[in-house]
Design a protein around this motif. Sequence first.
Motif, PDB file in Angstrom:
ATOM      1  N   PHE A  75      38.633  40.266  45.150  1.00 56.35           N
ATOM      2  CA  PHE A  75      38.819  41.459  44.333  1.00 56.35           C
ATOM      3  C   PHE A  75      39.098  42.644  45.043  1.00 56.35           C
ATOM      4  CE2 PHE A  75      36.620  45.059  42.053  1.00 56.35           C
ATOM      5  CZ  PHE A  75      37.177  44.983  40.720  1.00 56.35           C
ATOM      6  N   ARG A  76      38.475  42.845  46.152  1.00 54.63           N
ATOM      7  CA  ARG A  76      38.673  44.022  47.105  1.00 54.63           C
ATOM      8  C   ARG A  76      40.352  43.959  47.342  1.00 54.63           C
ATOM      9  NH1 ARG A  76      34.425  42.377  50.160  1.00 54.63           N
ATOM     10  NH2 ARG A  76      35.741  42.209  51.856  1.00 54.63           N
ATOM     11  N   ARG A  77      40.759  42.946  47.648  1.00 58.24           N
ATOM     12  CA  ARG A  77      42.396  42.706  47.886  1.00 58.24           C
ATOM     13  C   ARG A  77      43.271  43.310  46.498  1.00 58.24           C
ATOM     14  NH1 ARG A  77      44.398  37.055  50.068  1.00 58.24           N
ATOM     15  NH2 ARG A  77      46.344  38.212  50.075  1.00 58.24           N
ATOM     16  N   LEU A  78      42.745  42.965  45.541  1.00 58.09           N
ATOM     17  CA  LEU A  78      43.252  43.292  44.132  1.00 58.09           C
ATOM     18  C   LEU A  78      43.349  44.711  44.070  1.00 58.09           C
ATOM     19  CD1 LEU A  78      44.547  42.089  41.533  1.00 58.09           C
ATOM     20  CD2 LEU A  78      42.530  42.242  40.493  1.00 58.09           C
ATOM     21  N   CYS A  79      42.319  45.342  44.367  1.00 56.84           N
ATOM     22  CA  CYS A  79      42.166  46.864  44.151  1.00 56.84           C
ATOM     23  C   CYS A  79      42.916  47.543  45.145  1.00 56.84           C
ATOM     24  CB  CYS A  79      40.684  47.190  44.366  1.00 56.84           C
ATOM     25  SG  CYS A  79      39.596  46.893  43.075  1.00 56.84           S
ATOM     26  N   LYS A  80      43.028  46.880  46.595  1.00 51.76           N
ATOM     27  CA  LYS A  80      43.942  47.538  47.302  1.00 51.76           C
ATOM     28  C   LYS A  80      45.362  47.651  47.162  1.00 51.76           C
ATOM     29  CE  LYS A  80      43.538  48.722  51.185  1.00 51.76           C
ATOM     30  NZ  LYS A  80      43.637  50.168  51.659  1.00 51.76           N
ATOM     31  N   VAL A  81      45.861  46.545  46.335  1.00 49.18           N
ATOM     32  CA  VAL A  81      47.142  46.426  45.795  1.00 49.18           C
ATOM     33  C   VAL A  81      47.453  47.427  44.902  1.00 49.18           C
ATOM     34  CG1 VAL A  81      48.923  44.977  44.406  1.00 49.18           C
ATOM     35  CG2 VAL A  81      47.404  43.938  46.213  1.00 49.18           C
ATOM     36  N   LEU A  82      46.531  47.866  43.867  1.00 48.84           N
ATOM     37  CA  LEU A  82      46.535  48.677  42.904  1.00 48.84           C
ATOM     38  C   LEU A  82      46.049  50.076  43.238  1.00 48.84           C
ATOM     39  CD1 LEU A  82      44.758  46.430  40.122  1.00 48.84           C
ATOM     40  CD2 LEU A  82      47.153  47.170  40.031  1.00 48.84           C
ATOM     41  N   GLY A  83      45.919  50.405  44.546  1.00 45.78           N
ATOM     42  CA  GLY A  83      45.788  51.629  45.088  1.00 45.78           C
ATOM     43  C   GLY A  83      44.469  52.086  45.828  1.00 45.78           C
TER      44      GLY A  83
ATOM     45  N   ASN B  48      49.007  39.070  34.583  1.00 45.42           N
ATOM     46  CA  ASN B  48      49.301  39.106  35.757  1.00 45.42           C
ATOM     47  C   ASN B  48      48.498  39.559  36.831  1.00 45.42           C
ATOM     48  OD1 ASN B  48      51.834  38.275  34.791  1.00 45.42           O
ATOM     49  ND2 ASN B  48      52.882  40.157  34.837  1.00 45.42           N
ATOM     50  N   ILE B  49      47.640  40.507  36.398  1.00 48.69           N
ATOM     51  CA  ILE B  49      46.256  41.212  37.654  1.00 48.69           C
ATOM     52  C   ILE B  49      45.395  39.987  37.677  1.00 48.69           C
ATOM     53  CG2 ILE B  49      44.434  42.660  37.618  1.00 48.69           C
ATOM     54  CD1 ILE B  49      46.280  44.807  36.470  1.00 48.69           C
ATOM     55  N   PHE B  50      45.050  39.199  36.412  1.00 48.69           N
ATOM     56  CA  PHE B  50      44.200  38.002  36.681  1.00 48.69           C
ATOM     57  C   PHE B  50      44.727  36.944  37.632  1.00 48.69           C
ATOM     58  CE2 PHE B  50      42.458  39.515  32.191  1.00 48.69           C
ATOM     59  CZ  PHE B  50      41.684  40.183  32.605  1.00 48.69           C
ATOM     60  N   LYS B  51      46.083  37.023  37.362  1.00 46.45           N
ATOM     61  CA  LYS B  51      46.863  35.757  38.284  1.00 46.45           C
ATOM     62  C   LYS B  51      46.746  36.144  39.716  1.00 46.45           C
ATOM     63  CE  LYS B  51      50.176  34.024  34.682  1.00 46.45           C
ATOM     64  NZ  LYS B  51      51.478  34.085  34.255  1.00 46.45           N
ATOM     65  N   ASP B  52      46.892  37.575  40.050  1.00 40.42           N
ATOM     66  CA  ASP B  52      46.795  37.930  41.377  1.00 40.42           C
ATOM     67  C   ASP B  52      45.248  37.635  41.872  1.00 40.42           C
ATOM     68  OD1 ASP B  52      49.339  38.688  41.608  1.00 40.42           O
ATOM     69  OD2 ASP B  52      49.065  40.865  41.228  1.00 40.42           O
ATOM     70  N   PHE B  53      44.126  37.825  41.004  1.00 43.56           N
ATOM     71  CA  PHE B  53      42.920  37.616  41.565  1.00 43.56           C
ATOM     72  C   PHE B  53      42.578  36.191  41.885  1.00 43.56           C
ATOM     73  CE2 PHE B  53      38.602  36.330  40.573  1.00 43.56           C
ATOM     74  CZ  PHE B  53      38.094  37.339  41.363  1.00 43.56           C
ATOM     75  N   VAL B  54      43.146  35.404  40.754  1.00 40.98           N
ATOM     76  CA  VAL B  54      43.164  33.780  41.012  1.00 40.98           C
ATOM     77  C   VAL B  54      43.947  33.456  42.344  1.00 40.98           C
ATOM     78  CG1 VAL B  54      43.808  31.580  40.054  1.00 40.98           C
ATOM     79  CG2 VAL B  54      42.680  33.299  38.361  1.00 40.98           C
ATOM     80  N   ARG B  55      44.822  33.924  42.467  1.00 39.89           N
ATOM     81  CA  ARG B  55      45.653  33.541  43.615  1.00 39.89           C
ATOM     82  C   ARG B  55      44.756  33.903  45.096  1.00 39.89           C
ATOM     83  NH1 ARG B  55      49.528  36.564  46.485  1.00 39.89           N
ATOM     84  NH2 ARG B  55      50.020  37.943  44.611  1.00 39.89           N
ATOM     85  N   PHE B  56      44.258  35.139  45.083  1.00 36.12           N
ATOM     86  CA  PHE B  56      43.574  35.612  46.208  1.00 36.12           C
ATOM     87  C   PHE B  56      42.255  34.891  46.188  1.00 36.12           C
ATOM     88  CE2 PHE B  56      45.525  40.290  45.291  1.00 36.12           C
ATOM     89  CZ  PHE B  56      46.582  39.698  45.896  1.00 36.12           C
TER      90      PHE B  56
END
Length: 646
Positions: free
Chosen positions: A308-316, A539-547
């Motif tokens: 989740f932190r990786r995802l938030c980094k991608v989002l800013g 797509n955001i959920f997909k990124d989280f699943v990948r991470f």
Amino acid sequence: MSDVVAEGDAKPTKQFSVYEATSEELIERSMAPIKKEFLCPPPSRSLKQSDVKAPHPSLVQEKKSKRQLKRERREKCAINLCPQVSRTEDVDSCQYKEKCRFNHDIQAFKAQKPDDIEGQCPFVASGIKCQYGLSCRFFGTHKDLSGISDAEINFFNKETQRLLWKNNMTFPKADAKLKSLGLMGHAKKSNVAQENDAEKPLDGAQTNEDVDIPGPLETEDVRPTKKAKSDETSKLGHIIDGVMNVDDETEKTGNSTSKAKIEDDEDIIKVIETDGSLKSHPREKKKLIDFRDKLYLAPLTTVGNLPFRRLCKVLGADVTCGEMAMCTNLLQGQASEWALLRRHSSEDLFGVQICGSFPDTVSRAVELIDRECTVDFIDINMGCPIDMVVNKSAGSALLNKPLRMKNIVEVSSSIVETPITIKVRTAFFEGKNRIDSLISDIGDWGATAVTIHGRSRQQRYSKSADWDYIYQCTKNASPNLQVIGNGDVYSFLDWNKHKSDCPELSSCMIARGALIKPWIFTEIKEQRHWDITSGERLNIFKDFVRFGLQHWGSDTKGVETTRHFLLEWLSYTFRYIPVGLLDVIPQQINWRPPSYFGRDDLETLMMSESAGDWVRISELLLGKVPEGFTFAPKHKSNAYDRAENG
């Protein structure tokens, strides 16, 4: 003449209806002003059986006990393929051979392995060789890639774990500082007697055995036992590398040390403190960290995991912090607790958060983290409202003990160069704020920054955060202390308002706002309300699943772990109301929406408050749930603000 109106003559009060109410009336009742065309029609009195939506099977299954699940994991069944055999596809590659507790029959494993999940292996997609081999649920997409690359750091060292398990880990810096301040142990009076008893065998008597110092009167659940070596000089020689060299022969032998020698060593401790090796003044740090105007993702229990932190980094997000770890569990060597300190290479400004009750446990954990991990700051939680934490005199319970707060921060900041920050609430009890009386001193204790959550412990998540009080504390803080506000930041307008109302405020920490809509960081940086579509959210959920698959694994166990944390996160995201459906923007975090539907079926599914629908979303990304799967959200804070949360 009487003014009393007869009961039969009383006019009936008009019943409130969301279909007729204005936006102002809805907001006054803390209801979201949904556009009328998206409101669900009022339910009819007679409901057909065919209209009743059946619950998802995962919600009606009986949940297995932890003991039963553990027993099943240990069973040597075909589906539990040996990891080494899985990676190499060679049954002879396992060093344990027939003694291995895992299955080595590849054909039996393939016969029971679930079907591959649609999509590409997350490791292969990143150009990395998948380390799960045959066990990977994306095995059909594997390619021949050379080498295994790992972008995560702060893995728990097995040798460190062994030392912690055996209570053989030493904490020279923390113990020296605690001793100089008279804080060695939780109770000063008992500590003096313990130290005297421990030093008696050294006063002229020879011994080759370690002396266990008895525990203090007031203890936590688990605390590492401090060992008093018979050769006190040897112990002091490890206080600071390079400060004092002790002859190796003296360290190996168990010769007794004279009382005069012990007094000389106590003088050496004083020299070390005045020399600066243990930092006589806590603010004198080599490392500096600036939180000003940086978007800070709060440390979030359960959901604030590494993917989740990786995802938030991608989002800013600019600053990330790991989930809260308990000091006692870290000092116990619990691998699951140390996993909370894991860091991804994309987290360029990363801190860890710890929680403890007493100066000795916290300072030892700080010293150990500084020694074993690569972090930019260490945050000490003094505001957690959870009963399990408060009952151990940690978290927000420390707000009732300011002297202990001071000792914890002072000792911790004096023994490491890594900046120490703290997170607090306004008070323990509602209406009895106390941070304003401490804020001028916190900087002198040695803290680099303090985050103030604008609620008391008693409030939990009910009522709105008191930002006026945060502003008051910020203006009273010393110039060397950075103050960060926290509470109800849910749009770029909230961020702008807090920064303009109090320019002295360094930054705002974003917690539930990021859980409900992690693209809030993008909105703040781009200064816009993002009317995100259901496809973009998917797509955001997909990124989280990948991470998640890269972090927890792409085998069956990793897939289900990823699914579990995805569901925990979905228990927050359903609260997001798309911008295009609102009559008034932005959405407030405490608005409850009436029954409504989205602009397409996927958007309607994403806004459902049914856990069965969250499971259905997970099945879109991770395939069907296994037989016997169950899920229930862990936290109350995912619900709308209400009294029962307080």
